[in-house]
Design a protein around this motif. Structure first.
Motif, mmCIF file in Angstrom:
data_model
loop_
_atom_site.group_PDB
_atom_site.id
_atom_site.type_symbol
_atom_site.label_atom_id
_atom_site.label_comp_id
_atom_site.label_asym_id
_atom_site.label_seq_id
_atom_site.Cartn_x
_atom_site.Cartn_y
_atom_site.Cartn_z
ATOM 1 N N PRO A 205 -7.622 6.180 0.004
ATOM 2 C CA PRO A 205 -6.917 6.510 -1.239
ATOM 3 C C PRO A 205 -5.950 5.408 -1.656
ATOM 4 O O PRO A 205 -5.343 4.736 -0.814
ATOM 5 N N LEU A 206 -5.832 5.238 -2.973
ATOM 6 C CA LEU A 206 -4.892 4.263 -3.519
ATOM 7 C C LEU A 206 -3.489 4.846 -3.521
ATOM 8 O O LEU A 206 -3.274 6.002 -3.909
ATOM 9 N N VAL A 207 -2.526 4.041 -3.087
ATOM 10 C CA VAL A 207 -1.119 4.435 -3.072
ATOM 11 C C VAL A 207 -0.368 3.576 -4.076
ATOM 12 O O VAL A 207 -0.500 2.347 -4.084
ATOM 13 N N MET A 208 0.410 4.226 -4.917
ATOM 14 C CA MET A 208 1.247 3.520 -5.894
ATOM 15 C C MET A 208 2.683 3.578 -5.394
ATOM 16 O O MET A 208 3.263 4.660 -5.231
ATOM 17 N N VAL A 209 3.248 2.405 -5.123
ATOM 18 C CA VAL A 209 4.576 2.285 -4.517
ATOM 19 C C VAL A 209 5.536 1.718 -5.549
ATOM 20 O O VAL A 209 5.237 0.717 -6.207
ATOM 21 N N ARG A 226 -2.961 8.176 -5.884
ATOM 22 C CA ARG A 226 -3.792 8.367 -7.068
ATOM 23 C C ARG A 226 -4.848 9.400 -6.714
ATOM 24 O O ARG A 226 -5.770 9.132 -5.964
ATOM 25 N N ARG A 227 -4.711 10.594 -7.275
ATOM 26 C CA ARG A 227 -5.639 11.683 -6.966
ATOM 27 C C ARG A 227 -6.877 11.681 -7.855
ATOM 28 O O ARG A 227 -7.925 12.154 -7.463
ATOM 29 N N LEU A 265 4.150 -1.942 -5.945
ATOM 30 C CA LEU A 265 3.027 -2.422 -5.152
ATOM 31 C C LEU A 265 1.903 -1.396 -5.208
ATOM 32 O O LEU A 265 2.159 -0.188 -5.285
ATOM 33 N N ASP A 266 0.677 -1.875 -5.161
ATOM 34 C CA ASP A 266 -0.483 -1.019 -4.943
ATOM 35 C C ASP A 266 -0.954 -1.235 -3.512
ATOM 36 O O ASP A 266 -0.919 -2.360 -2.996
ATOM 37 N N VAL A 276 -1.411 1.507 5.980
ATOM 38 C CA VAL A 276 -1.237 1.129 4.586
ATOM 39 C C VAL A 276 -1.482 -0.365 4.454
ATOM 40 O O VAL A 276 -0.868 -1.169 5.164
ATOM 41 N N ARG A 277 -2.382 -0.753 3.545
ATOM 42 C CA ARG A 277 -2.683 -2.176 3.323
ATOM 43 C C ARG A 277 -2.393 -2.512 1.858
ATOM 44 O O ARG A 277 -2.948 -1.900 0.954
#
Length: 417
Positions: A205-209, A226-227, A265-266, A276-277
């Motif tokens: 999953p994509l994480v929006m930071v 991002r759901r 950051l994405d 987390v990368r």
């Protein structure tokens, strides 16, 4: 950090989703908000919270002309705070001392720090120097070197200055690498002696930071998953989460850069390792409404940092806060070639608050307290129902007016005479 203070705030652009969401938070808090406006249909167009629009050339077309217009406005009109809501932060950082003399409230990092974030090749080296996790990434300097990197596939290929899905391609096989190597934007980078990224795709999953710093110290933080994907790689639905490692990573990053102001950051949560990368860095605050509803308080803290006020301990956002962007979901259906039935189904679920819309809040165009957004949703929905193929004209194929292009980046990185 005074809770009741009301400020005169100028936003550097009016067309992006981030500007719209910053406007929403400021409007709900009772601040007076004006915007720099390059014309055309934008997410802020019908908002009751915009008090005044100052005309300006599109930043994408000519960042220096946009800066000239911004200078004129700040000299002629009194504002307490200037908030760069998109990549205008990059340009203002180039002239940081000058703009700090034009407005009392401004939180912008040094341009040397911005360069390490804005240029994707430099950002890869920065993350590596700090030991922060990122996908396997190679930097290549020519088309032959690019097409020879089949061992990285599937991989994303990125030019050094790109916004959203523009300047980023997913290569699944060697033939795709060849086509990308022949793209005019890639050829231009190689011709100028630049580097192109080849970044192995990470599944997860994509994480929006989102983060806020005060002279290198982390003072605000929010993370959301991002759901649901929106048009051109955007998010049409998010859910707030807490990822403890991210705070440690950001503290290290902000200190190394002596960052002052917002940074986003994405990242991808690697489904294999759970790590987390980080895949992208952006010198701005991206779409803060989910953060606001979760209690991260980022916009109020941004105002305080801009004015040199103390902000207190970092707020702890609540996990599980769900938000959506109906407009992005509608255009995404059209982008995928889905017909009117899917569009009507999406509208029905939104109106009846079913599916993802159950216990979720509209973050982009909150019709309840800013009814003008209904007109924009209605116009877009009607266009797509008449002809779903119109999504291309609605989303646009070139750089959006608020974005920094490769030509603009070259303008800003030329030596000052």
């Amino acid at each position: 950090m005074p809770d009741q203070a009301r400020y005169r705030v100028l936003l550097t652009e009016s067309s992006s989703a981030s500007a719209r969401e910053v406007l929403t938070v400021l409007g709900r808090q009772g601040h007076r908000v004006d915007v720099m406006d390059s014309g055309g249909l934008s997410f802020t167009r019908y908002s009751r919270w915009v008090r005044r629009r100052h005309r300006a050339p599109a930043f994408a077309a000519d960042p220096l002309a946009h800066l000239d217009a911004l200078r004129h406005v700040l000299r002629e009109h009194p504002y307490d705070v200037l908030l760069p809501t998109h990549e205008q932060l990059v340009a203002i950082a180039r002239h940081r001392d000058e703009f700090a003399g034009l407005v009392p409230g401004l939180a912008v990092p040094r341009f040397a720090a911005v360069r390490r974030v804005q240029d994707k090749a430099d950002a890869v080296r920065l993350l590596a120097d700090l030991g922060l996790p990122q996908p396997d990434t190679l930097l290549v300097r020519g088309p032959g070197e690019l097409v020879a990197r089949a061992e990285q596939l599937p991989a994303y290929v990125k030019v050094p200055v790109a916004t959203g899905s523009r300047g980023v391609w997913l290569a699944a096989d060697e033939a795709a690498l060849g086509r990308i190597a022949d793209d005019p934007a890639v050829r231009e980078v190689f011709a100028g002696g630049g580097e192109v990224l080849v970044q192995r795709r990470v599944t997860g999953p994509l994480v929006m930071v989102q983060a806020l710093f005060r002279h290198g110290t982390l003072v605000g933080l929010h993370t959301a998953l991002r759901r649901r994907e929106g048009v051109q790689g955007s998010a049409s639905a998010k859910e707030s989460v807490v990822l403890p490692d991210v705070a440690k990573h950001l503290a290290r990053l902000g200190a190394a850069l002596d960052w002052h102001g917002p940074l986003s950051l994405d990242a991808v949560v690697d489904e294999g390792s759970g790590e987390v990368r980080y895949i992208d860095l952006n010198p701005r605050l991206v779409e803060p409404v989910n953060a606001e509803l979760a209690g991260a308080d980022l916009v109020r803290r941004w105002l305080a940092v801009s004015l040199g006020e103390q902000v207190g301990p970092i707020a702890e956002p609540r996990p599980g806060v769900r938000t959506h962007m109906l407009l992005m979901a509608l255009v995404r259906h059209a982008e995928l070639g889905r017909g009117r039935r899917h569009l009507l189904g999406e509208l029905t679920r939104a109106v009846t608050q079913r599916g993802w819309y159950t216990h979720s809040h509209e973050e982009l165009l909150p019709i309840g307290d800013d009814p003008g957004g209904a007109l924009l949703v209605g116009v877009v929905a009607a266009c797509l129902l008449v002809s779903p193929g119109l999504w291309r004209r609605l989303a646009g194929s070139g750089a959006p007016p608020h974005a920094l292009t490769a030509d603009g980046w070259r303008q800003l990185t030329r030596p000052v005479s």
